[in-house]
Write an enzyme that holds these catalytic residues in place. Sequence first.
Site, PDB file in Angstrom:
ATOM      1  N   CYS A  35      38.853  39.363  44.110  1.00  0.00           N
ATOM      2  CA  CYS A  35      37.606  38.594  44.245  1.00  0.00           C
ATOM      3  C   CYS A  35      36.379  39.439  43.873  1.00  0.00           C
ATOM      4  O   CYS A  35      36.013  40.354  44.609  1.00  0.00           O
ATOM      5  CB  CYS A  35      37.515  38.100  45.687  1.00  0.00           C
ATOM      6  SG  CYS A  35      35.918  37.426  46.134  1.00  0.00           S
ATOM      7  N   CYS A  38      33.405  39.224  46.326  1.00  0.00           N
ATOM      8  CA  CYS A  38      33.692  39.967  47.558  1.00  0.00           C
ATOM      9  C   CYS A  38      33.218  41.417  47.431  1.00  0.00           C
ATOM     10  O   CYS A  38      32.747  42.014  48.396  1.00  0.00           O
ATOM     11  CB  CYS A  38      35.188  39.935  47.873  1.00  0.00           C
ATOM     12  SG  CYS A  38      35.836  38.267  48.151  1.00  0.00           S
TER      13      CYS A  38
END
Length: 114
Positions: A35, A38
């Site tokens: 991700c 993230c």
Amino acid sequence: MIHAQGVAEVTDTTFDAEVLGAGLPVLVEFTADWCGPCRQLAPVLGAIAGEEAGRLKIVQIDVDRNPETASRYAVLSMPTLMVFRDGEPVKSMVGARPKRRLLQELEDVLPSAV
């Protein structure tokens, strides 16, 4: 998993004790290694964890290694930020955001500063 400085990791096994049983509101970041947003969020969560230590607990959970918890709360997108208070989810946000905006969004779920 992309670790944020000063933020603990929880698992399917420890989630109930660490999050649902916590005395403070808990901000959970549902995250994954793949991700990109993230990665952007990690330093933001680390900074907030240090500044709000007395009012908010922040933890991360890797959805790929802990699918039960992600499934239980119907988490489909990373990062999903979920605030739990008294064992119940009270707020959910999807996507990375700057620190100031995240703090504004958390104001209504944090206890007042003493």
